[in-house]
Design a protein around this motif. Structure first.
Motif, PDB file in Angstrom:
ATOM      1  N   ASP A   9       0.942  -1.330   0.192  1.00 13.96           N
ATOM      2  CA  ASP A   9       0.097   0.110   0.021  1.00 13.96           C
ATOM      3  C   ASP A   9       0.939   1.082  -0.119  1.00 13.96           C
ATOM      4  OD1 ASP A   9      -2.659  -1.159   0.120  1.00 13.96           O
ATOM      5  OD2 ASP A   9      -2.134  -1.717   2.259  1.00 13.96           O
ATOM      6  N   GLY A  10       0.188   2.357  -0.148  1.00 16.29           N
ATOM      7  CA  GLY A  10       0.884   3.613  -0.312  1.00 16.29           C
ATOM      8  C   GLY A  10       0.495   4.567  -1.164  1.00 16.29           C
ATOM      9  N   PRO A  11       0.883   5.753  -0.839  1.00 18.05           N
ATOM     10  CA  PRO A  11       0.133   6.954  -1.477  1.00 18.05           C
ATOM     11  C   PRO A  11       0.277   7.005  -3.213  1.00 18.05           C
ATOM     12  CG  PRO A  11       2.208   7.854  -0.435  1.00 18.05           C
ATOM     13  CD  PRO A  11       1.751   6.410   0.079  1.00 18.05           C
ATOM     14  N   ALA A  12      -0.323   7.962  -3.788  1.00 12.70           N
ATOM     15  CA  ALA A  12      -0.046   7.933  -5.207  1.00 12.70           C
ATOM     16  C   ALA A  12       1.266   8.581  -5.459  1.00 12.70           C
ATOM     17  CB  ALA A  12      -0.994   9.086  -5.831  1.00 12.70           C
ATOM     18  N   GLY A  13       1.953   7.725  -6.559  1.00 12.32           N
ATOM     19  CA  GLY A  13       3.117   8.352  -7.091  1.00 12.32           C
ATOM     20  C   GLY A  13       4.268   7.754  -6.233  1.00 12.32           C
ATOM     21  N   ALA A  14       4.037   6.940  -5.246  1.00 13.89           N
ATOM     22  CA  ALA A  14       5.004   6.251  -4.469  1.00 13.89           C
ATOM     23  C   ALA A  14       5.930   5.010  -5.149  1.00 13.89           C
ATOM     24  CB  ALA A  14       4.505   5.584  -3.243  1.00 13.89           C
ATOM     25  N   GLY A  15       5.463   4.700  -6.307  1.00 11.75           N
ATOM     26  CA  GLY A  15       6.078   3.913  -7.475  1.00 11.75           C
ATOM     27  C   GLY A  15       5.331   2.299  -7.253  1.00 11.75           C
ATOM     28  N   LYS A 143       3.175  -7.266   4.480  1.00 14.74           N
ATOM     29  CA  LYS A 143       2.422  -6.210   4.323  1.00 14.74           C
ATOM     30  C   LYS A 143       3.748  -5.090   4.303  1.00 14.74           C
ATOM     31  CE  LYS A 143      -1.769  -7.455   6.959  1.00 14.74           C
ATOM     32  NZ  LYS A 143      -2.277  -7.172   8.095  1.00 14.74           N
ATOM     33  N   ILE A 144       3.540  -4.111   3.401  1.00 12.93           N
ATOM     34  CA  ILE A 144       4.274  -3.182   3.091  1.00 12.93           C
ATOM     35  C   ILE A 144       3.677  -1.875   3.042  1.00 12.93           C
ATOM     36  CG2 ILE A 144       6.241  -2.273   1.633  1.00 12.93           C
ATOM     37  CD1 ILE A 144       7.100  -5.039   1.230  1.00 12.93           C
ATOM     38  N   PHE A 145       4.173  -0.810   3.505  1.00 10.32           N
ATOM     39  CA  PHE A 145       3.553   0.606   3.332  1.00 10.32           C
ATOM     40  C   PHE A 145       4.826   1.388   2.701  1.00 10.32           C
ATOM     41  CE2 PHE A 145       2.166   5.080   4.070  1.00 10.32           C
ATOM     42  CZ  PHE A 145       0.971   4.729   3.767  1.00 10.32           C
ATOM     43  N   LEU A 146       4.461   1.549   0.988  1.00 16.36           N
ATOM     44  CA  LEU A 146       5.608   2.277   0.539  1.00 16.36           C
ATOM     45  C   LEU A 146       5.230   3.673   0.256  1.00 16.36           C
ATOM     46  CD1 LEU A 146       8.088   1.702  -1.336  1.00 16.36           C
ATOM     47  CD2 LEU A 146       6.248   1.554  -3.360  1.00 16.36           C
ATOM     48  N   THR A 147       6.257   4.643   0.874  1.00 16.66           N
ATOM     49  CA  THR A 147       5.923   5.940   0.544  1.00 16.66           C
ATOM     50  C   THR A 147       7.477   6.695  -0.049  1.00 16.66           C
ATOM     51  OG1 THR A 147       5.210   7.823   1.687  1.00 16.66           O
ATOM     52  CG2 THR A 147       6.771   6.472   2.918  1.00 16.66           C
ATOM     53  N   ALA A 148       7.240   7.981  -0.277  1.00 16.80           N
ATOM     54  CA  ALA A 148       8.126   8.988  -0.447  1.00 16.80           C
ATOM     55  C   ALA A 148       7.671  10.151  -0.206  1.00 16.80           C
ATOM     56  CB  ALA A 148       8.749   8.975  -2.090  1.00 16.80           C
ATOM     57  N   SER A 149       8.601  11.295  -0.200  1.00 20.74           N
ATOM     58  CA  SER A 149       7.954  12.773  -0.232  1.00 20.74           C
ATOM     59  C   SER A 149       7.316  13.317  -1.281  1.00 20.74           C
ATOM     60  CB  SER A 149       9.313  13.633   0.082  1.00 20.74           C
ATOM     61  OG  SER A 149       9.704  13.685  -1.237  1.00 20.74           O
ATOM     62  N   PRO A 150       6.263  14.068  -0.834  1.00 19.96           N
ATOM     63  CA  PRO A 150       5.210  14.513  -1.922  1.00 19.96           C
ATOM     64  C   PRO A 150       6.240  15.289  -3.167  1.00 19.96           C
ATOM     65  CG  PRO A 150       4.511  15.144   0.015  1.00 19.96           C
ATOM     66  CD  PRO A 150       5.763  14.598   0.359  1.00 19.96           C
ATOM     67  N   VAL A 173       1.509  19.152 -11.235  1.00 21.12           N
ATOM     68  CA  VAL A 173       1.417  17.658 -10.797  1.00 21.12           C
ATOM     69  C   VAL A 173       1.546  17.396  -9.154  1.00 21.12           C
ATOM     70  CG1 VAL A 173       2.865  15.375 -10.898  1.00 21.12           C
ATOM     71  CG2 VAL A 173       2.569  16.826 -13.032  1.00 21.12           C
ATOM     72  N   LEU A 174       2.259  18.231  -8.700  1.00 18.92           N
ATOM     73  CA  LEU A 174       2.454  18.403  -7.077  1.00 18.92           C
ATOM     74  C   LEU A 174       1.327  18.676  -6.677  1.00 18.92           C
ATOM     75  CD1 LEU A 174       4.241  18.196  -4.695  1.00 18.92           C
ATOM     76  CD2 LEU A 174       4.803  20.470  -4.942  1.00 18.92           C
ATOM     77  N   ARG A 175       0.564  19.717  -7.057  1.00 13.52           N
ATOM     78  CA  ARG A 175      -0.711  20.116  -6.305  1.00 13.52           C
ATOM     79  C   ARG A 175      -1.717  19.125  -6.698  1.00 13.52           C
ATOM     80  NH1 ARG A 175      -2.507  23.979  -9.995  1.00 13.52           N
ATOM     81  NH2 ARG A 175      -3.903  22.468 -10.945  1.00 13.52           N
ATOM     82  N   ASP A 176      -1.798  18.469  -7.757  1.00  9.18           N
ATOM     83  CA  ASP A 176      -2.771  17.236  -8.119  1.00  9.18           C
ATOM     84  C   ASP A 176      -2.372  16.029  -7.206  1.00  9.18           C
ATOM     85  OD1 ASP A 176      -4.035  18.782  -9.981  1.00  9.18           O
ATOM     86  OD2 ASP A 176      -3.132  17.484 -11.627  1.00  9.18           O
ATOM     87  N   LEU A 177      -1.279  15.928  -6.864  1.00  4.73           N
ATOM     88  CA  LEU A 177      -0.829  14.891  -5.948  1.00  4.73           C
ATOM     89  C   LEU A 177      -1.421  15.297  -4.357  1.00  4.73           C
ATOM     90  CD1 LEU A 177       2.226  12.692  -6.163  1.00  4.73           C
ATOM     91  CD2 LEU A 177       1.971  13.653  -4.085  1.00  4.73           C
ATOM     92  N   LYS A 178      -0.968  16.336  -3.831  1.00  7.11           N
ATOM     93  CA  LYS A 178      -1.293  16.649  -2.613  1.00  7.11           C
ATOM     94  C   LYS A 178      -2.869  16.372  -2.523  1.00  7.11           C
ATOM     95  CE  LYS A 178       2.897  19.405  -1.414  1.00  7.11           C
ATOM     96  NZ  LYS A 178       3.253  20.771  -1.108  1.00  7.11           N
ATOM     97  N   GLU A 179      -3.682  16.910  -3.520  1.00  6.15           N
ATOM     98  CA  GLU A 179      -4.976  16.795  -3.450  1.00  6.15           C
ATOM     99  C   GLU A 179      -5.579  15.365  -3.337  1.00  6.15           C
ATOM    100  OE1 GLU A 179      -6.691  18.994  -6.851  1.00  6.15           O
ATOM    101  OE2 GLU A 179      -6.339  21.050  -5.903  1.00  6.15           O
ATOM    102  N   ARG A 180      -4.915  14.628  -4.155  1.00  7.63           N
ATOM    103  CA  ARG A 180      -5.112  12.969  -4.266  1.00  7.63           C
ATOM    104  C   ARG A 180      -4.994  12.428  -2.647  1.00  7.63           C
ATOM    105  NH1 ARG A 180      -5.171   8.801  -7.966  1.00  7.63           N
ATOM    106  NH2 ARG A 180      -6.055   6.981  -6.714  1.00  7.63           N
ATOM    107  N   ASP A 181      -3.811  12.899  -2.258  1.00  4.98           N
ATOM    108  CA  ASP A 181      -3.459  12.498  -0.882  1.00  4.98           C
ATOM    109  C   ASP A 181      -4.382  12.958   0.126  1.00  4.98           C
ATOM    110  OD1 ASP A 181      -1.042  11.358  -2.011  1.00  4.98           O
ATOM    111  OD2 ASP A 181       0.341  13.019  -0.888  1.00  4.98           O
ATOM    112  N   ALA A 182      -4.989  14.012   0.159  1.00  8.27           N
ATOM    113  CA  ALA A 182      -5.887  14.519   1.111  1.00  8.27           C
ATOM    114  C   ALA A 182      -7.173  13.773   0.760  1.00  8.27           C
ATOM    115  CB  ALA A 182      -6.157  15.851   0.818  1.00  8.27           C
TER     116      ALA A 182
END
Length: 225
Positions: A9-15, A143-150, A173-182
């Motif tokens: 699992d993890g946020p959008a764009g984490a790879g 179970k893995i939580f994959l992440t990286a900075s926005p 892209v950064l704005r859209d990603l932060k909105e997706r995270d929220a």
């Protein structure tokens, strides 16, 4: 002997998709990109002019269209909508917003969950998404939580869009990603969060090879190196 499952699992764009696919290839497991399933429904909503936030309309659309997930001989996943291979079409930037909205509908998530669980009952799988370890496969072997900075995730997404020939300004892209995270962390239905027992892997500043090795270390040992 039962089948093994790895939940990433993890946020959008984490790879997640890229790395989960490579982990599956390294282990000889089936790779399941659950986000692609929701993207396919999002594409259906776009094509049919359905408001992705209209729960009743989206559920009716889900019941009326055929969404299929198939794997070729090489294990590559393809998504089909009413018999059409839409694996490329669902990667267009505008589908991300539709996907996020339809995936927030509880009836949609429950309706698609059985498709995901049935694959884990029939194969050794590496499955990635937003709620695999928390909801879909809570008893996954790893179970893995994959992440990286926005900023890192936005940079990767920006480069991916350039390569696909559908560039967007980095700031957008950064704005859209932060909105997706929220949206993903704040939604009522299966919000994005680290599953109990999941190992967090932060790949900020890591190359693809370094990130893959970190994930394989977790899979093999259950802990980070």
């Amino acid at each position: 002997m039962g089948f093994k499952s790895i939940a990433i699992d993890g946020p959008a764009g984490a790879g997640k998709s890229t790395l989960a696919r490579q982990v599956a290839a390294a282990l000889g497991y089936l790779y399941v990109d659950t986000g692609a399933i929701y993207r396919t429904l999002g594409l259906a909503a776009l094509r049919h002019g359905v408001d992705p936030q209209d729960g009743a309309a989206v559920v009716a659309l889900l019941q009326g269209c055929a969404i299929d997930l198939r794997h070729g001989g090489d294990g590559v996943q393809h998504m089909y909508l009413d018999g059409e291979d839409v694996s490329e079409a669902i990667r267009r930037p505008e589908i991300s917003d539709y996907s996020s909205k339809v995936s927030a509908i509880p009836e949609v998530r429950s309706g698609l969950m059985e498709m995901q669980r049935s694959l884990a009952q029939q194969h050794n799988v590496v499955m990635d998404g937003r709620d695999i370890g928390t909801v879909v496969l809570p008893n996954a072997d790893v179970k893995i939580f994959l992440t990286a900075s926005p900023e890192e995730r936005a940079r990767r997404r920006f480069e991916e869009l350039v390569q696909r020939g559908t560039p967007q300004p980095y700031e957008e892209v950064l704005r859209d990603l932060k909105e997706r995270d929220a949206k993903d962390t704040g939604r009522a239905a299966a919000p994005l969060r680290r599953a109990e027992g999941a190992v967090e892997v932060d790949t900020t500043g890591c190359s693809l090879e370094e990130s893959l090795e970190r994930l394989l270390t977790v899979v093999r040992t259950g802990v980070m190196a």
